[in-house]
Design an enzyme around this catalytic site. Structure first.
Site, PDB file in Angstrom:
ATOM      1  N   GLY A  16       0.807  -1.220   0.000  1.00 47.00           N
ATOM      2  CA  GLY A  16       0.000   0.000   0.000  1.00 47.00           C
ATOM      3  C   GLY A  16       0.832   1.259   0.000  1.00 47.00           C
ATOM      4  O   GLY A  16       0.616   2.175  -0.801  1.00 47.00           O
ATOM      5  N   GLU A 175      -0.332 -23.483   1.929  1.00 52.37           N
ATOM      6  CA  GLU A 175       0.942 -23.431   1.216  1.00 52.37           C
ATOM      7  C   GLU A 175       2.097 -23.925   2.092  1.00 52.37           C
ATOM      8  O   GLU A 175       3.007 -24.620   1.606  1.00 52.37           O
ATOM      9  CB  GLU A 175       1.186 -22.013   0.709  1.00 52.37           C
TER      10      GLU A 175
END
Length: 437
Positions: A16, A175
């Site tokens: 961001g 994952e």
């Protein structure tokens, strides 16, 4: 008299903050980008550092090298400790001089950390994964467990050390589980003499009814089958009630484990307390439709630190693409105000898809208009992650490492670094008030 240029402070050089800074590259403003670390991190591949597939430098780049050509930007290495919205200053330490950094516009993009739902003492035993330091510490624990199992005399202790529990069945947990299973069954398979790493037990614990809750149900089912093919034991509708140095308690069942990893929740940075504004249960700042905070249109909070439902009624998720879009949007709002233009329309999150990989040549991809699974999804997942890495060197390094691993089943980052003690000492455990079961 020459009028001073507007001052923009951006706290956080993640997705961001960096996106906001780059979007203001051509603006007539002076930008100060503050971060407590000197590098930008590509968090989606952090689990591959933790499981010895990649080195830290493969997924991170020095902030200064990323923005070296942006003439209106200064990088400050330091830790922010507070914001005075009335005086319009940012305070901190380690380079941020208290009260010495005034702003005209402020963008806070400080991300989130893992949350333990009121059981913060579990972090000692079950570390989360948000930073490079987290990843290298987890890699240390994981590899040391195999080394200690090789030296263990007691069969029960060997079995405990070769048991790995991952708590949380979201993308990170899935994952991690797939990558650890492949590490044990392929990369480490021939490295030891007394133990067989292929017999390591990998357990994935999820409190909900299915894995990858944000994915369609059929892709969640596909992920479950892929993990099971790798030998991962998946426990659904299972809640962890305790963690200690010896293992985890899942419901009434105690499971001995040499490595416990946390991937079950996140907590936003302390931005809400800095700003003295309302936050949601995860600590995220409740922002207006333009990502500003109530009563202060010059202060924006974006990324994992913000709680926003967009103009279409979509809750903006805490993922990298959303943070990038929010950072660019906040920059557009600032640009419009600087030029006296109409503010951009209310923010709308564009979901380009969700991706998760389950070990070698298996992944699930939801592009909204099409759903994929298996080898094709895995290649798309890999291509997308290489494309979004921060610079060319990172892309080349990751591509070469992945190709080498794919062809040889080996992992070249199996380095044990840091302190040699991987588990809390008994005395430390007792001070935490935890029971050894």
């Amino acid at each position: 008299m020459v009028q001073a240029r507007p001052r923009v402070i951006i706290i956080g050089a993640g997705f961001g903050g960096l996106s906001a800074a780059k979007a203001l590259a051509d603006a007539a403003v002076d930008i100060t980008l503050i971060d407590q670390r000197n590098h930008h991190l590509f968090q989606p591949l952090l689990y591959q550092v933790a499981t010895a597939s990649l080195s830290p430098a493969d997924i991170a780049a020095p902030i200064r090298s990323v923005v070296w050509d942006q003439k209106n930007l200064t990088v400050v290495l330091g830790k922010v400790s507070g914001v005075d919205t009335e005086a319009k200053t940012v305070s901190g330490d380690n380079g941020v001089r208290s009260g010495a950094l005034p702003y005209d516009y402020l963008i806070i993009a400080t991300g989130a950390r893992h949350a333990y739902f009121g059981n913060d003492h579990w972090e000692t035993f079950a570390p989360g994964l948000k930073t490079i330091e987290d990843a290298t510490a987890i890699r240390h624990r994981l590899l040391m467990a195999f080394e200690q199992a090789e030296m263990a005399i007691d069969a029960a202790e060997t079995e405990r050390l070769l048991s790995i529990v991952i708590i949380g069945g979201g993308p990170t947990g899935v994952e991690l589980a797939g990558s650890i299973a492949e590490l044990a069954r392929a990369a480490l398979a021939r490295d030891f003499r007394r133990i067989d790493p292929r017999k390591a037990k990998v357990i994935l614990v999820e409190a909900g009814a299915r894995l990858l809750a944000t994915f369609p149900e059929d892709l969640s089912a596909a992920a479950l089958k892929s993990l099971q093919r790798l030998g991962v034991e998946v426990r659904l509708n299972a809640r962890v009630s305790d963690c200690n140095a010896q293992g985890v308690k899942i419901g009434d069942d105690f499971v001995g484990a040499g490595t416990i990893l946390w991937a079950a929740g996140v907590q936003a940075s302390p931005a809400a307390s800095w700003l003295k504004v309302e936050a949601d249960r995860a600590g995220r700042v409740k922002v207006a439709a333009d990502y500003s905070i109530p009563g202060h249109p010059d202060v924006f909070v974006v990324g994992d630190t913000a709680a926003l439902t967009d103009a279409r009624g979509v809750v903006v998720p805490g993922v990298g693409p959303a943070a990038k879009q929010a950072g660019k949007y906040a920059a557009r709002v600032i640009m419009a105000r600087l030029h006296g233009e109409v503010a951009p329309a209310a923010f709308v999150y564009r979901n380009y898809g969700n991706l998760a990989t389950i070990g070698r040549r298996a992944a699930v991809v939801d592009f909204n208009w099409i759903k994929l699974r298996g080898p094709l999804a895995w290649w798309l997942w890999g291509g997308a992650h290489i494309f979004f890495l921060i610079d060319f060197r990172n892309r080349v390094a990751v591509a070469i490492n992945w190709l080498w691993s794919f062809l040889t089943y080996k992992r070249g980052a199996r380095l044990i670094t840091g302190p040699t003690i991987t588990q809390p000492r008994e005395a430390d455990t007792e001070r935490k008030g935890m029971s050894q079961e």
